[in-house]
Design a protein around this motif. Structure first.
Motif, short mmCIF file in Angstrom:
data_model
loop_
_atom_site.label_atom_id
_atom_site.label_comp_id
_atom_site.label_asym_id
_atom_site.label_seq_id
_atom_site.Cartn_x
_atom_site.Cartn_y
_atom_site.Cartn_z
N GLY A 390 10.95 -43.51 35.68
CA GLY A 390 11.75 -44.51 35.00
C GLY A 390 12.87 -45.07 35.85
O GLY A 390 13.39 -46.16 35.56
N ARG A 391 13.22 -44.37 36.90
CA ARG A 391 14.26 -44.84 37.81
C ARG A 391 13.68 -45.31 39.15
O ARG A 391 14.41 -45.47 40.12
N GLY A 392 12.38 -45.50 39.17
CA GLY A 392 11.74 -46.09 40.33
C GLY A 392 11.44 -45.13 41.46
O GLY A 392 11.36 -45.53 42.61
N VAL A 393 11.22 -43.83 41.16
CA VAL A 393 10.94 -42.83 42.18
C VAL A 393 9.70 -42.03 41.79
O VAL A 393 9.57 -41.58 40.64
N LEU A 394 8.80 -41.83 42.75
CA LEU A 394 7.58 -41.05 42.53
C LEU A 394 7.69 -39.71 43.25
O LEU A 394 8.08 -39.66 44.42
N VAL A 395 7.35 -38.62 42.55
CA VAL A 395 7.34 -37.28 43.13
C VAL A 395 6.07 -36.57 42.64
O VAL A 395 5.29 -37.15 41.88
N ASN A 396 5.86 -35.35 43.05
CA ASN A 396 4.65 -34.60 42.69
C ASN A 396 4.98 -33.28 42.03
O ASN A 396 6.02 -32.67 42.32
N HIS A 397 4.05 -32.83 41.18
CA HIS A 397 4.10 -31.45 40.70
C HIS A 397 3.32 -30.59 41.68
O HIS A 397 2.78 -31.10 42.67
N SER A 398 3.27 -29.29 41.44
CA SER A 398 2.54 -28.36 42.31
C SER A 398 1.41 -27.73 41.51
O SER A 398 1.64 -27.10 40.48
N LEU A 399 0.18 -27.91 41.98
CA LEU A 399 -1.00 -27.47 41.22
C LEU A 399 -1.02 -25.96 40.97
O LEU A 399 -1.52 -25.51 39.95
N ASN A 400 -0.52 -25.18 41.92
CA ASN A 400 -0.56 -23.73 41.79
C ASN A 400 0.79 -23.13 41.43
O ASN A 400 0.97 -21.91 41.51
N ALA A 401 1.75 -23.98 41.05
CA ALA A 401 3.07 -23.49 40.66
C ALA A 401 3.66 -24.51 39.68
O ALA A 401 4.35 -25.44 40.08
N THR A 402 3.38 -24.32 38.42
CA THR A 402 3.68 -25.36 37.43
C THR A 402 5.16 -25.55 37.16
O THR A 402 5.54 -26.52 36.51
N ARG A 403 6.01 -24.65 37.64
CA ARG A 403 7.44 -24.82 37.46
C ARG A 403 8.12 -25.46 38.68
O ARG A 403 9.34 -25.56 38.73
N VAL A 404 7.32 -25.91 39.64
CA VAL A 404 7.88 -26.44 40.89
C VAL A 404 7.56 -27.92 41.03
O VAL A 404 6.40 -28.31 41.05
N LEU A 405 8.62 -28.72 41.15
CA LEU A 405 8.49 -30.13 41.49
C LEU A 405 8.58 -30.25 43.01
O LEU A 405 9.43 -29.62 43.64
N ARG A 406 7.70 -31.05 43.59
CA ARG A 406 7.56 -31.08 45.05
C ARG A 406 7.91 -32.46 45.60
O ARG A 406 7.48 -33.49 45.07
N LEU A 407 8.68 -32.46 46.68
CA LEU A 407 9.05 -33.68 47.39
C LEU A 407 8.37 -33.69 48.75
O LEU A 407 8.51 -32.74 49.51
N THR A 408 7.63 -34.75 49.04
CA THR A 408 7.02 -34.92 50.36
C THR A 408 7.25 -36.37 50.80
O THR A 408 6.30 -37.16 50.90
#
Length: 437
Positions: A390-408
């Motif tokens: 909603g603020r114009g930024v895309l990030v990823n979740h982690s397939l094997n760690a559902t509590r971790v948001l991932r930045l690449t």
């Protein structure tokens, strides 16, 4: 979970003209996904706002209505950003001359790409087998190990190596494995970073073992092992005669602020039999990956070029992208830029999360441009992704760690993009903490 609000329309880059679709086409595309691709993916796309991504450039992805989104995700592919000019130019030239090979004669672009990649791999890893995806690279590595008699697979809990049948045997997540059992027999998963568990397993399996490990677990939630761990894994494999595959599909080519994750080990360097490469090798333009091996390990594939083949593997168009990507990483000093940017982002993300550490946020960790935000509640990841979209930024979740948001993020982002991201993250964390806290 409510749909993400649409960000304010921002000017697009001069070089990009997003493909325009009528607003009604969003529903049409969602219907086509339901009917022909994936009903679940259709629902997820609708939750995220229903936008259609139709163009990209640098650190930005554009939707059909002219909005732009800062791409700090991309699952590790876009270390050079989207449509890097050197890579796209090389691919255009190849399309205009010879995009796919007849596979009768020798093809020069594959040879040049292999030379360029081997010049950047750790010493001894000189033999390159190009494929089309990271999972295929894993498959090639596992088959090569079996050709030498290493039939007992040892992977790590939380590790991610792909979802084809052999690779899935090493991706030790019951959620993805269970529907496809039985997988490869004689497979063992040990705790990541636990050399005592590895030694006990190798003592039992001996030279039958094939060990596959990541320098840092990406989909596992940006799990960083103890210092020197990979070198110790390498030593144990040599001691017990095991075959070692180091999976740098996500961590290699500058993502961790070094050419390879194993470069950060210091002291006696790891000595793998096989190195897996992917994601960034594409230059963000054409899918391509590779299995790189030592001369001894590669012997069966070298002697018989038809032992393991694929129609589209080492295609001229993909190898043109790979060659240009390695050249761009080298010439533009992308690796040191990734290191410096990663150190700065990690400090800033930790500062943004500090008010919530010990509550909503459990830990922020990372190396280079692979950064993970671990939350105490799984719900927080989904909520934060929506708020950031909603603020114009895309990030990823982690397939094997559902509590971790991932930045690449890409290594090419500038100060303006960093400020935009940090502002969005700070605001999004505040909203999520109000909802969940």
């Amino acid at each position: 979970m409510t749909a993400a609000p649409a960000p304010v329309v921002a000017p697009t880059a001069e070089s990009v003209t997003p493909v325009a679709f009528p607003a009604t086409d969003r529903a049409h595309i969602a219907r086509l996904y339901r009917e022909h691709l994936s009903s679940g993916r259709s629902v997820l796309g609708t939750v995220l706002g229903g936008m259609l991504e139709t163009a990209s450039d640098g650190a930005w992805v554009f939707t059909e209505d002219g909005r732009r989104y800062l791409d700090f995700g991309g699952y590790g592919v876009f270390i050079l950003g989207h449509r890097h000019p050197h890579v796209t130019a090389a691919v255009h030239r190849q399309v205009d001359t010879h995009p796919l090979a007849g596979r009768v004669f020798l093809e020069p672009v594959a040879a040049l790409a292999a030379e360029a990649l081997a010049a950047r791999t750790p010493p001894g890893l000189d033999h390159v087998h190009f494929v089309n995806s990271g999972a295929e690279a894993t498959e090639a590595g596992l088959k090569l190990a079996r050709a030498h008699g290493h039939t007992a697979l040892v992977s790590t809990v939380g590790g991610y190596h792909g979802k084809t049948l052999g690779a899935l045997s090493a991706t030790a997540n019951p959620k993805y494995q269970q529907p496809f059992q039985p997988l490869l027999p004689d497979s063992t998963a040990i705790p990541y970073g636990d050399t005592a568990a590895l030694e006990a397993t190798l003592a039992e399996l001996g030279r039958r073992a094939c060990v596959i490990v990541e320098p840092v677990q990406g989909e596992g939630g940006v799990r960083i092992p103890p210092p020197g761990h990979l070198a110790e894994v390498s030593r144990l494999c040599r001691t017990y005669g095991a075959f070692l595959i180091v999976d740098e599909i996500q961590t290699g080519l500058g993502r961790l602020g070094s050419w390879w994750g194993m470069d950060a080990e210091g002291g006696l360097p790891p000595q793998p039999d096989v190195l897996l490469v992917g994601k960034g090798l594409s230059g963000g333009v054409v899918p391509v990956a590779a299995m790189v091996a030592t001369a001894v390990a590669y012997g069966p594939f070298s002697r018989d070029p038809y032992l393991h083949t694929s129609t589209f593997a080492a295609s001229p168009i993909a190898c043109a992208a790979a060659l240009a990507a390695v050249e761009a990483l080298d010439r533009e000093d992308v690796v040191p830029r990734a290191k410096a940017l990663g150190e700065r982002l990690l400090a800033d993300v930790r500062a943004a999360c500090a008010p919530y550490t010990g509550g909503l946020v459990r830990e922020v960790r990372g190396r280079g441009l692979l950064i993970g935000l671990e939350f105490t509640e799984e719900q927080a990841v989904g909520e934060l992704i929506l708020e950031l979209v909603g603020r114009g930024v895309l990030v990823n979740h982690s397939l094997n760690a559902t509590r971790v948001l991932r930045l690449t993020p890409p290594a090419i982002v500038g100060e303006e993009e960093v400020r935009l991201f940090l502002t969005a993250l700070t605001e999004a964390l505040r909203v999520v903490a109000t909802h969940i806290g």
